[in-house]
Design a protein around this motif. Structure first.
Motif, PDB file in Angstrom:
ATOM      1  N   LEU A  27      14.080  48.047   8.931  1.00 35.02           N
ATOM      2  CA  LEU A  27      13.888  49.485   9.173  1.00 35.02           C
ATOM      3  C   LEU A  27      15.207  50.197   9.451  1.00 35.02           C
ATOM      4  CD1 LEU A  27      10.649  49.365  11.365  1.00 35.02           C
ATOM      5  CD2 LEU A  27      10.847  50.085   8.971  1.00 35.02           C
ATOM      6  N   THR A  28      16.067  49.601  10.265  1.00 28.21           N
ATOM      7  CA  THR A  28      17.342  50.256  10.543  1.00 28.21           C
ATOM      8  C   THR A  28      18.265  50.198   9.325  1.00 28.21           C
ATOM      9  OG1 THR A  28      18.193  48.252  11.626  1.00 28.21           O
ATOM     10  CG2 THR A  28      17.293  49.990  13.045  1.00 28.21           C
ATOM     11  N   ALA A  29      18.123  49.173   8.498  1.00 25.88           N
ATOM     12  CA  ALA A  29      18.921  49.107   7.266  1.00 25.88           C
ATOM     13  C   ALA A  29      18.549  50.247   6.325  1.00 25.88           C
ATOM     14  CB  ALA A  29      18.717  47.766   6.570  1.00 25.88           C
ATOM     15  N   MET A  30      17.270  50.619   6.348  1.00 23.09           N
ATOM     16  CA  MET A  30      16.819  51.713   5.470  1.00 23.09           C
ATOM     17  C   MET A  30      17.339  53.069   5.939  1.00 23.09           C
ATOM     18  SD  MET A  30      12.861  50.527   4.603  1.00 23.09           S
ATOM     19  CE  MET A  30      12.261  51.798   5.619  1.00 23.09           C
ATOM     20  N   THR A  31      17.669  53.180   7.206  1.00 22.09           N
ATOM     21  CA  THR A  31      18.072  54.488   7.741  1.00 22.09           C
ATOM     22  C   THR A  31      19.524  54.517   8.202  1.00 22.09           C
ATOM     23  OG1 THR A  31      17.251  53.880   9.937  1.00 22.09           O
ATOM     24  CG2 THR A  31      15.725  55.050   8.482  1.00 22.09           C
ATOM     25  N   THR A  32      20.287  53.511   7.854  1.00 23.46           N
ATOM     26  CA  THR A  32      21.677  53.471   8.301  1.00 23.46           C
ATOM     27  C   THR A  32      22.513  54.539   7.596  1.00 23.46           C
ATOM     28  OG1 THR A  32      23.581  52.033   8.707  1.00 23.46           O
ATOM     29  CG2 THR A  32      22.445  51.730   6.611  1.00 23.46           C
ATOM     30  N   SER A  33      23.496  55.046   8.319  1.00 27.30           N
ATOM     31  CA  SER A  33      24.426  56.004   7.690  1.00 27.30           C
ATOM     32  C   SER A  33      25.801  55.360   7.519  1.00 27.30           C
ATOM     33  CB  SER A  33      24.533  57.275   8.548  1.00 27.30           C
ATOM     34  OG  SER A  33      24.972  56.964   9.843  1.00 27.30           O
ATOM     35  N   PHE A  34      25.903  54.085   7.873  1.00 28.12           N
ATOM     36  CA  PHE A  34      27.151  53.341   7.730  1.00 28.12           C
ATOM     37  C   PHE A  34      27.193  52.747   6.327  1.00 28.12           C
ATOM     38  CE2 PHE A  34      29.645  49.393   8.213  1.00 28.12           C
ATOM     39  CZ  PHE A  34      30.820  49.926   8.708  1.00 28.12           C
ATOM     40  N   PRO A  35      28.198  53.069   5.534  1.00 26.05           N
ATOM     41  CA  PRO A  35      28.274  52.549   4.161  1.00 26.05           C
ATOM     42  C   PRO A  35      28.300  51.016   4.137  1.00 26.05           C
ATOM     43  CG  PRO A  35      29.926  54.253   4.525  1.00 26.05           C
ATOM     44  CD  PRO A  35      29.324  53.930   5.859  1.00 26.05           C
ATOM     45  N   GLY A  36      27.311  50.419   3.482  1.00 25.16           N
ATOM     46  CA  GLY A  36      27.229  48.967   3.406  1.00 25.16           C
ATOM     47  C   GLY A  36      26.661  48.327   4.655  1.00 25.16           C
ATOM     48  N   GLY A  37      26.045  49.112   5.521  1.00 27.00           N
ATOM     49  CA  GLY A  37      25.559  48.605   6.803  1.00 27.00           C
ATOM     50  C   GLY A  37      24.192  47.953   6.772  1.00 27.00           C
ATOM     51  N   GLN A  38      23.628  47.770   5.586  1.00 24.53           N
ATOM     52  CA  GLN A  38      22.284  47.205   5.501  1.00 24.53           C
ATOM     53  C   GLN A  38      22.233  45.756   6.004  1.00 24.53           C
ATOM     54  OE1 GLN A  38      23.722  48.985   3.005  1.00 24.53           O
ATOM     55  NE2 GLN A  38      22.429  50.797   3.114  1.00 24.53           N
ATOM     56  N   LEU A  39      23.068  44.898   5.461  1.00 28.25           N
ATOM     57  CA  LEU A  39      23.056  43.494   5.874  1.00 28.25           C
ATOM     58  C   LEU A  39      23.518  43.314   7.318  1.00 28.25           C
ATOM     59  CD1 LEU A  39      22.269  40.724   4.932  1.00 28.25           C
ATOM     60  CD2 LEU A  39      24.552  40.429   3.968  1.00 28.25           C
ATOM     61  N   PRO A  40      24.570  43.999   7.777  1.00 26.42           N
ATOM     62  CA  PRO A  40      24.929  43.898   9.193  1.00 26.42           C
ATOM     63  C   PRO A  40      23.793  44.332  10.131  1.00 26.42           C
ATOM     64  CG  PRO A  40      26.792  44.763   7.991  1.00 26.42           C
ATOM     65  CD  PRO A  40      25.635  44.707   7.023  1.00 26.42           C
ATOM     66  N   ASN A  41      22.991  45.328   9.723  1.00 22.81           N
ATOM     67  CA  ASN A  41      21.849  45.738  10.536  1.00 22.81           C
ATOM     68  C   ASN A  41      20.824  44.625  10.651  1.00 22.81           C
ATOM     69  OD1 ASN A  41      21.455  48.425  11.802  1.00 22.81           O
ATOM     70  ND2 ASN A  41      22.256  49.116   9.836  1.00 22.81           N
ATOM     71  N   LEU A  42      20.551  43.959   9.553  1.00 19.53           N
ATOM     72  CA  LEU A  42      19.586  42.857   9.558  1.00 19.53           C
ATOM     73  C   LEU A  42      20.088  41.709  10.430  1.00 19.53           C
ATOM     74  CD1 LEU A  42      16.880  41.986   8.397  1.00 19.53           C
ATOM     75  CD2 LEU A  42      18.102  40.993   6.480  1.00 19.53           C
ATOM     76  N   ILE A  43      21.332  41.322  10.254  1.00 22.68           N
ATOM     77  CA  ILE A  43      21.917  40.241  11.048  1.00 22.68           C
ATOM     78  C   ILE A  43      21.900  40.608  12.535  1.00 22.68           C
ATOM     79  CG2 ILE A  43      24.077  39.012  11.542  1.00 22.68           C
ATOM     80  CD1 ILE A  43      24.719  39.358   8.500  1.00 22.68           C
ATOM     81  N   ASP A  44      22.266  41.845  12.814  1.00 23.54           N
ATOM     82  CA  ASP A  44      22.342  42.337  14.186  1.00 23.54           C
ATOM     83  C   ASP A  44      20.985  42.267  14.884  1.00 23.54           C
ATOM     84  OD1 ASP A  44      22.162  44.246  16.334  1.00 23.54           O
ATOM     85  OD2 ASP A  44      22.233  45.890  14.914  1.00 23.54           O
ATOM     86  N   LYS A  45      19.949  42.785  14.269  1.00 27.09           N
ATOM     87  CA  LYS A  45      18.635  42.849  14.928  1.00 27.09           C
ATOM     88  C   LYS A  45      18.029  41.454  15.104  1.00 27.09           C
ATOM     89  CE  LYS A  45      18.609  47.300  15.336  1.00 27.09           C
ATOM     90  NZ  LYS A  45      19.992  47.580  15.011  1.00 27.09           N
ATOM     91  N   VAL A  46      18.134  40.617  14.090  1.00 27.49           N
ATOM     92  CA  VAL A  46      17.575  39.263  14.215  1.00 27.49           C
ATOM     93  C   VAL A  46      18.330  38.479  15.286  1.00 27.49           C
ATOM     94  CG1 VAL A  46      17.224  37.058  13.032  1.00 27.49           C
ATOM     95  CG2 VAL A  46      16.687  39.197  11.856  1.00 27.49           C
ATOM     96  N   GLY A  47      19.651  38.519  15.245  1.00 24.94           N
ATOM     97  CA  GLY A  47      20.451  37.802  16.241  1.00 24.94           C
ATOM     98  C   GLY A  47      20.195  38.302  17.646  1.00 24.94           C
ATOM     99  N   THR A  48      20.132  39.607  17.818  1.00 25.44           N
ATOM    100  CA  THR A  48      19.894  40.194  19.137  1.00 25.44           C
ATOM    101  C   THR A  48      18.530  39.791  19.670  1.00 25.44           C
ATOM    102  OG1 THR A  48      21.307  42.077  18.615  1.00 25.44           O
ATOM    103  CG2 THR A  48      19.750  42.372  20.412  1.00 25.44           C
ATOM    104  N   CYS A  49      17.506  39.848  18.832  1.00 26.63           N
ATOM    105  CA  CYS A  49      16.152  39.495  19.273  1.00 26.63           C
ATOM    106  C   CYS A  49      16.060  38.027  19.691  1.00 26.63           C
ATOM    107  CB  CYS A  49      15.128  39.810  18.190  1.00 26.63           C
ATOM    108  SG  CYS A  49      14.774  41.561  18.050  1.00 26.63           S
ATOM    109  N   ILE A  50      16.706  37.149  18.960  1.00 24.09           N
ATOM    110  CA  ILE A  50      16.658  35.723  19.318  1.00 24.09           C
ATOM    111  C   ILE A  50      17.383  35.479  20.636  1.00 24.09           C
ATOM    112  CG2 ILE A  50      17.463  33.420  18.628  1.00 24.09           C
ATOM    113  CD1 ILE A  50      16.801  34.270  15.713  1.00 24.09           C
ATOM    114  N   ILE A  51      18.562  36.078  20.808  1.00 24.77           N
ATOM    115  CA  ILE A  51      19.322  35.904  22.049  1.00 24.77           C
ATOM    116  C   ILE A  51      18.544  36.476  23.230  1.00 24.77           C
ATOM    117  CG2 ILE A  51      21.407  36.631  23.293  1.00 24.77           C
ATOM    118  CD1 ILE A  51      22.846  36.521  20.516  1.00 24.77           C
TER     119      ILE A  51
END
Length: 171
Positions: free
Chosen positions: A62-86
């Motif tokens: 969801l955040t990858a779909m609404t990101t305004s950071f160019p190329g931020g789709q994959l970092p958003n996915l990595i960020d949310k999954v990693g944060t949730c697990i931690i």
């Protein structure tokens, strides 16, 4: 997985998505991530690993779909999954404090710092950053972590009161 908990998680993420969508991008297109309080609350209300993983994946998409950071789709996915697990590990380890306002605030601050660090780090490695890491960390991540403390505490209290008033049991 309990259907009520899944529906509540989906509703929280939908509200967070709307808030994330209307938040403007700041320095280099990076947004203050006001989606995170809803992720944290979903993790507080349903403390299963399956929910943490699902919340991270859906939150990342969801955040990858609404990101305004160019190329931020994959970092958003990595960020949310990693944060949730931690955060799942931290919340599970300190489950007796889960309903404490102080603990909710600490998790909101810590979770935002973890999320911002993972996002900036993965974006730096994959695409590069529009400014130095520390500048973005100090001007985006730290102010967002302070804001998210209060937003998370308020929304969590509202959610708890709503569940209590409606008599909804999440067990």
């Amino acid at each position: 997985m309990n259907l009520r908990k899944s529906i509540l998680t989906a509703l929280l993420l939908a509200i967070g998505l709307i808030l994330h969508q209307i938040t403007p991008g700041t320095l280099g297109g990076i947004k203050f991530d006001l989606f995170l309080p809803f992720v944290f609350i979903a993790l507080f209300l349903n403390t299963t690993f399956k929910n943490a993983l699902l919340t991270g994946l859906l939150g990342g998409i969801l955040t990858a779909m609404t990101t305004s950071f160019p190329g931020g789709q994959l970092p958003n996915l990595i960020d949310k999954v990693g944060t949730c697990i931690i955060l799942f590990v931290i919340i599970k380890g300190m489950e007796s404090f889960k309903d404490s306002r102080f603990f909710v605030g600490v998790i909101a601050c810590l979770g935002t710092v973890i999320s911002g660090s993972i996002f900036l780090g993965s974006a730096l490695l994959m695409i590069g950053l529009p400014a130095p890491f520390m500048v973005l960390f100090m001007t985006i991540v730290l102010p967002t972590s302070l804001t998210n403390i209060f937003v998370t505490m308020i929304i969590y209290r509202i959610t708890q009161n709503t569940l209590r008033v409606t008599g909804m049991k999440l067990v």
